[in-house]
Enzyme design. Sequence first.
Site, mmCIF file in Angstrom:
data_model
loop_
_atom_site.group_PDB
_atom_site.id
_atom_site.type_symbol
_atom_site.label_atom_id
_atom_site.label_comp_id
_atom_site.label_asym_id
_atom_site.label_seq_id
_atom_site.Cartn_x
_atom_site.Cartn_y
_atom_site.Cartn_z
ATOM 1 N N LYS A 130 0.842 -1.192 0.000
ATOM 2 C CA LYS A 130 0.000 0.000 0.000
ATOM 3 C C LYS A 130 0.879 1.245 0.000
ATOM 4 C CE LYS A 130 -4.171 -1.872 0.358
ATOM 5 N NZ LYS A 130 -5.184 -1.684 -0.702
ATOM 6 N N LYS B 22 -13.805 -6.929 -7.619
ATOM 7 C CA LYS B 22 -14.147 -7.331 -6.249
ATOM 8 C C LYS B 22 -15.631 -7.626 -6.218
ATOM 9 C CE LYS B 22 -10.593 -4.615 -3.933
ATOM 10 N NZ LYS B 22 -10.296 -3.344 -3.257
HETATM 11 MG MG LIG Z 1 -7.097 -1.631 -4.418
#
Ligand SMILES: [Mg+2]
Length: 344
Positions: free
Chosen positions: A161, A265
């Site tokens: 991240k 997702k």
């Molecule tokens: Mg992502």
Amino acid sequence: MKISDLRFTERKWDFVKPFHIANNVSSSKVNIEVELVLADGTIGLGEASSSFRVNGESNESIFQLSSEMLEAIKGLDVRDYRRVFKKLDAYSRSAPSLKAAVQFATLHAFSRLISTPVYQILGGMKDFVETDKTVSIGSLEETVNDAREIFNAGHKVIKMKVGEDLQSDIARVLAVNDEIKGVKYIIDANTGYTPKEALRFIDAMYRNSVPVGIFEQPVPAEDFDGLKIVRQGSMYPVGADESARTKFDVMRLIKEGAVDFVNIKLMKSGISDALAIVEMCNSAGIGLMIGCMSESGIGVSQSVHFAAGTGAFMYHDLDSHLLLKNVEPVGFRQERDRQYPILF
Ligand SMILES: [Mg+2]
């Protein structure tokens, strides 16, 4: 066998350590477990992990739609699951995570009726998938330690991240790349950069020969022009996550030539739009990864079955059960980085 009831239960999960992404830190997550009940008492399971940041939804807002949702699908036969899916498509914008959970629960109830695992109902393309694991934003030392642990646990792809502070992001990724050899990286900025910052980040990666598989969502979700600028200036494939929620978003991204990869997702798209996105991206030569959004055991299982069934994904980022405390895999078996979907 007809659908007779839907039941919802909230369950709270704590993260093993606070999960820090660009401009957002979570220490726990409340998800909704769904039980879809058939006339003979068979129960299909599903899990909704709502996200205000990504989907603009909350548990309160989706609960308000639950009785209406039951009325829409009550009496439908789970063997005709595409009819159920079509009714649930009405909730693509207002309650996408609940749509996903109820669509999976429909398939799961059908799977129990015919004693066939969901991934085989969806095509049975793979027996297992291999997941990455994520390093959230932290100090340089924490980042390197987390990455080393993930490597030692057998993951061949490490997700990192970034997106909060360009210079420290670059330093953290380069430190990990110095330390660990033989893995690939998915770098996720979670909308945190401007296009210029994204290009500076990519330049630093390229000059240091960092093996980046996908540079995910460098710029804000609505900034399709920015995505396109980054894609055109990048030596690495650029992917959309927050920009790619429904099949209509993905259609636009493809038409505008904005991305090389899409991160599907189920919590953004449900199973019906995810199936459409797979076909669109295959036709357009766009690569696919599948991700998760703080789901626990049942929720990750939904994606493992979808990914193995369709066999559509180059990368699998299905690790949220590993980031939450006390989660047992439900509906799949985890061996190192491998996830085997099972009948459950
Ligand atoms: Mg992502």
